[in-house]
Design an enzyme around this catalytic site. Structure first.
Site, PDB file in Angstrom:
ATOM      1  N   ARG A  10      -5.184  -9.755  19.816  1.00 33.12           N
ATOM      2  CA  ARG A  10      -6.018  -9.225  20.898  1.00 33.12           C
ATOM      3  C   ARG A  10      -5.125  -8.981  22.114  1.00 33.12           C
ATOM      4  NH1 ARG A  10     -10.738 -12.286  24.459  1.00 33.12           N
ATOM      5  NH2 ARG A  10     -11.264 -10.484  25.748  1.00 33.12           N
ATOM      6  N   HIS A  11      -5.470  -7.997  22.933  1.00 32.78           N
ATOM      7  CA  HIS A  11      -4.683  -7.709  24.131  1.00 32.78           C
ATOM      8  C   HIS A  11      -4.693  -8.890  25.099  1.00 32.78           C
ATOM      9  CE1 HIS A  11      -8.224  -7.261  26.713  1.00 32.78           C
ATOM     10  NE2 HIS A  11      -8.787  -6.556  25.737  1.00 32.78           N
ATOM     11  N   SER A  43      -6.984  -8.711  31.002  1.00 37.45           N
ATOM     12  CA  SER A  43      -7.032  -7.460  31.763  1.00 37.45           C
ATOM     13  C   SER A  43      -7.671  -7.704  33.122  1.00 37.45           C
ATOM     14  CB  SER A  43      -7.846  -6.401  31.002  1.00 37.45           C
ATOM     15  OG  SER A  43      -9.231  -6.749  31.005  1.00 37.45           O
ATOM     16  N   THR A  44      -7.569  -6.716  33.980  1.00 42.36           N
ATOM     17  CA  THR A  44      -8.168  -6.835  35.315  1.00 42.36           C
ATOM     18  C   THR A  44      -9.683  -7.016  35.223  1.00 42.36           C
ATOM     19  OG1 THR A  44      -8.131  -4.412  35.411  1.00 42.36           O
ATOM     20  CG2 THR A  44      -6.363  -5.583  36.532  1.00 42.36           C
ATOM     21  N   TRP A  45     -10.308  -6.342  34.284  1.00 38.71           N
ATOM     22  CA  TRP A  45     -11.762  -6.496  34.139  1.00 38.71           C
ATOM     23  C   TRP A  45     -12.122  -7.814  33.459  1.00 38.71           C
ATOM     24  CZ3 TRP A  45     -14.921  -1.405  33.088  1.00 38.71           C
ATOM     25  CH2 TRP A  45     -14.759  -0.553  34.190  1.00 38.71           C
ATOM     26  N   ASN A  46     -11.244  -8.339  32.578  1.00 40.59           N
ATOM     27  CA  ASN A  46     -11.460  -9.694  32.061  1.00 40.59           C
ATOM     28  C   ASN A  46     -11.525 -10.673  33.226  1.00 40.59           C
ATOM     29  OD1 ASN A  46      -9.323  -9.305  29.150  1.00 40.59           O
ATOM     30  ND2 ASN A  46     -11.544  -9.115  29.291  1.00 40.59           N
ATOM     31  N   ARG A  69      -4.946  -1.361  28.017  1.00 36.84           N
ATOM     32  CA  ARG A  69      -4.709  -2.797  27.974  1.00 36.84           C
ATOM     33  C   ARG A  69      -4.166  -3.235  26.620  1.00 36.84           C
ATOM     34  NH1 ARG A  69     -10.155  -1.535  28.100  1.00 36.84           N
ATOM     35  NH2 ARG A  69     -11.566  -2.536  26.574  1.00 36.84           N
ATOM     36  N   GLU A  98     -12.177  -0.632  21.633  1.00 38.43           N
ATOM     37  CA  GLU A  98     -13.159  -1.700  21.748  1.00 38.43           C
ATOM     38  C   GLU A  98     -14.574  -1.171  21.480  1.00 38.43           C
ATOM     39  OE1 GLU A  98     -13.985  -4.465  21.195  1.00 38.43           O
ATOM     40  OE2 GLU A  98     -13.486  -5.801  22.866  1.00 38.43           O
TER      41      GLU A  98
END
Length: 508
Positions: A70-71, A74-77, A121, A145
Site C-alpha cells: 500500500r502507498h 498521503s496528505t489526505w490520509n 501517492r 483506489e
C-alpha cells in the site's frame, strides 16, 4: 513508465475440483469489461461477486510470487479526508519515510516487474521502492483506489452530515453500499479480477504491486476466492507488505494460491491504532513457537516436541520484546515444550515490564496450558512423507490426508472457542490474549475466525517465531479484523525474508 488501460475479461464457471470452490455459493456469469462491470453487477446483485470463490485464473508455467504494498501516508490520509480514486493528495514526509522503510525491507528481492496504480501517492511510493532498477514501472488504471464518487474529498464528519444514512451504510455494510447509482465495493472486486488476469499472464516470477488500501484488500480476497463480505477484514496499513504465492498445477488450469503474509508494516503491528476505522478493545495475538531441537530430526515442520534450540530461544526473546508494551491479560499455550518455553519467555518479560525501578510492582499475567492447543500428535499421524519440507513451502497443509486435516480442523475449532471465551471472561475494558502454539493450529484458528472451512487450510502460511494479530472492534462475539498474518520483522536477521531469489525449480 508505461500504462495499461482497463481491459475486458471473462469470469468462467469453475472446475469441479477447483480448490476454493464452495458448491453452496452462487457462480458468476459474464462480466464484459471494466466499464460495463457496474451494470452487470447491479443487474445480478451481490451474488455475482460472491461467486468469485469459483473463479478460474490463467494457468502459469512456474511459481509466481506477488508482493503487494500500500502507498505511504498521503496528505489526505493525514487530514482524515475521503480519497477514493481522486488524485489530489501526495505523500507526506512520513509517507516518503514509510516508503523508504519498505524499500529497505525489500532491498534483497529479485523483482522482475513492478505494477502500480497511476495515482500520484501510489506511483511515488512505487518509484521509491523500485529505486534504481532499469525496468519501467507499469501503471494500470484498474489498480486505482476504490471509486467513491460524491464522497471523495469530504472529511469523514462532512460525509456523515451530508449523506446521513448512506454514509452509515458505507461504514457498516460496505458491500451493499450504493452512491450515485454505483456499488463501489462490487465494482472494486470486478476490477481486482481484471488485475489478476494481467499480472498472472505477465512473463515474470516475482512481481511487485504498489496500490491502495481497498484495492490491495480486493486483490488478496479475489485471489483467495473471498467475496465482498471480506472488505475491511484483511487490514492494509500505509506501506504494509502482503505476499501471495501462486503455484502451477501439474494438469494446468487455475494455480494453487497461498497468502504467505499479510500487512508486514514499517511500524509495529501491535502498536495502538484502529482496525478498519474503529478502535478495538479486545485482541488475540497468535504466536508461533520458536524452532525446537526435534525440528531438525522430524520430517514434519515445527513439531515442537523437544526443547527449543538456540535459534528458537532467540526467536522467543524477540517475540517477547515485540510484545513488551502490550498489557497482556492472558497467555495460553499448548503443553509441548517449545510452546511452553516460548510462552514462559513472553510471560517473564511481561511481568518484568514495569519493574524498571526499585519500588516496582510486577505486572501479573495469567498463564495457562491448554491441551486443545496441541496438534503435533495429529500431524505426526500423517502417512504421507513430509521429508524435504524443512523449508516449509507455502500451502504445505494441502499435502496432508483428509482425515488429518479434519482432526486438525475440529481440534482448532475447540481451541478458537476457548480463546474467545478467555476474552469474554475478562472484565477489563481492554484485554489481550496471547496464544502460543504450532503454525498449523494458528492457520486453522484463523480459518475459524474468517468463517472458512478446512479446504482453506493450504491458503495460509506461517513461519516459526511469527505473530498474527486479530482485533475485535465489536467484542469477542463480533467479527474479527485481521491486522497482520505471519509478521516476522521483529526477528531481524533471524527472520524469513519476505522475498527470495526465484530459481526456475524453486517451490515457494
Amino acid at each position: 513508465m508505461y500504462s495499461i488501460a482497463a481491459s475486458s475479461f471473462l469470469i468462467h464457471k469453475p472446475l469441479k475440483n477447483f480448490p476454493f470452490h464452495n458448491p453452496n455459493r452462487p457462480l458468476c456469469t459474464v462480466i464484459r469489461s471494466s466499464s460495463s462491470a457496474t451494470q452487470e453487477i447491479e443487474k445480478e446483485g451481490r451474488s455475482e461477486i460472491e461467486g468469485l470463490q469459483g473463479l478460474e485464473f490463467p494457468p502459469i508455467k512456474a511459481a509466481k510470487r506477488v508482493v503487494l504494498v500500500r502507498h505511504g501516508q498521503s496528505t489526505w490520509n493525514a487530514e482524515g479526508r475521503i480519497q477514493g480514486c481522486s488524485d489530489f493528495s501526495v505523500l507526506t514526509s512520513k509517507g516518503e519515510s514509510q516508503a523508504e522503510t519498505s524499500r529497505q525491507m525489500l532491498i534483497d528481492d529479485s523483482f522482475d516487474v513492478c505494477f502500480s496504480s497511476p495515482l500520484r501517492r501510489s506511483k511515488r511510493t512505487a518509484e521509491i521502492i523500485w529505486g534504481a532498477r532499469e525496468e519501467e514501472i507499469i501503471t494500470d488504471s484498474d489498480m486505482r483506489e476504490i471509486d467513491l464518487y460524491s464522497f471523495q474529498g469530504l472529511l469523514k464528519h462532512e460525509g456523515k452530515a451530508k449523506y446521513g444514512e448512506a454514509f452509515r451504510q458505507w461504514q457498516i455494510d460496505a458491500p451493499n453500499f450504493i452512491i450515485d447509482g454505483h456499488y463501489p465495493v462490487r465494482e472494486l472486486w470486478a476490477r481486482a479480477k481484471s488485475c489478476w488476469e494481467k499480472i498472472l499472464v505477465h512473463e515474470s516470477q516475482s512481481v511487485l504491486v504498489v496500490a491502495h488500501n481497498a484495492v490491495n484488500q480486493a486483490l488478496i480476497a479475489t485471489a483467495m476466492g473471498l467475496g465482498t463480505e471480506y472488505f475491511r477484514i484483511l487490514l492494509q496499513s500505509n506501506c504494509g507488505v502482503s505476499v501471495l504465492d501462486f503455484t502451477p498445477q501439474p494438469e494446468g488450469g487455475t494455480p494453487s494460491i497461498c497468502l504467505n503474509r499479510l500487512n508486514q508494516t514499517p511500524g509495529s503491528p501491535v502498536a495502538g491504532g484502529s482496525s478498519a476505522g474503529r478502535k478495538a478493545s479486545k485482541r488475540i495475538v497468535l504466536v508461533c513457537h520458536g524452532v525446537s531441537e526435534s525440528d531438525l530430526e522430524s520430517s514434519m515442520p515445527y513439531t515442537g516436541n523437544g526443547p527449543m534450540n538456540m535459534l528458537g530461544d532467540i526467536q522467543a526473546q524477540k517475540i517477547a520484546e515485540l510484545l513488551l508494551d502490550l498489557k497482556v491479560s492472558t497467555i495460553v499455550s499448548g503443553t509441548k515444550r517449545a510452546s511452553v518455553e516460548t510462552a514462559d519467555t513472553i510471560s517473564k518479560v511481561q511481568e518484568a515490564a514495569d519493574c524498571l525501578g526499585a519500588d516496582c510492582i510486577p505486572r501479573y499475567v495469567e498463564t495457562k496450558q491448554i491441551p486443545d492447543l496441541d496438534v503435533e500428535t495429529i500431524l505426526t499421524q500423517s502417512k504421507k512423507d513430509a521429508s524435504g519440507m524443512q523449508n516449509v513451502p507455502s500451502g504445505w497443509l494441502n499435502r496432508l490426508e483428509d482425515g488429518i486435516t479434519t482432526s486438525l480442523w475440529d481440534q482448532s475449532g475447540k481451541a478458537w472457542k476457548h480463546l474467545l471465551h478467555e476474552l469474554s471472561e475478562r472484565s477489563d475494558q481492554e484485554s489481550i490474549a496471547i496464544a502460543v502454539g504450532h503454525p498449523a493450529l494458528h492457520i486453522a484458528m484463523m480459518g475459524h475466525c474468517l468463517n472458512l472451512t478446512k479446504e482453506w487450510l493450504g491458503s495460509f502460511h506461517l513461519d516459526a517465531g511469527s505473530i498474527s494479530v486479530i482485533d475485535f472492534p465489536d467484542g469477542p462475539s463480533g467479527r474479527g479484523v485481521v491486522r497482520c498474518i505471519n509478521y516476522t520483522a521483529h526477528l531481524g536477521r533471524w527472520s524469513i525474508p519476505i522475498t527470495r531469489s526465484t530459481q526456475a525449480d524453486e517451490e515457494y
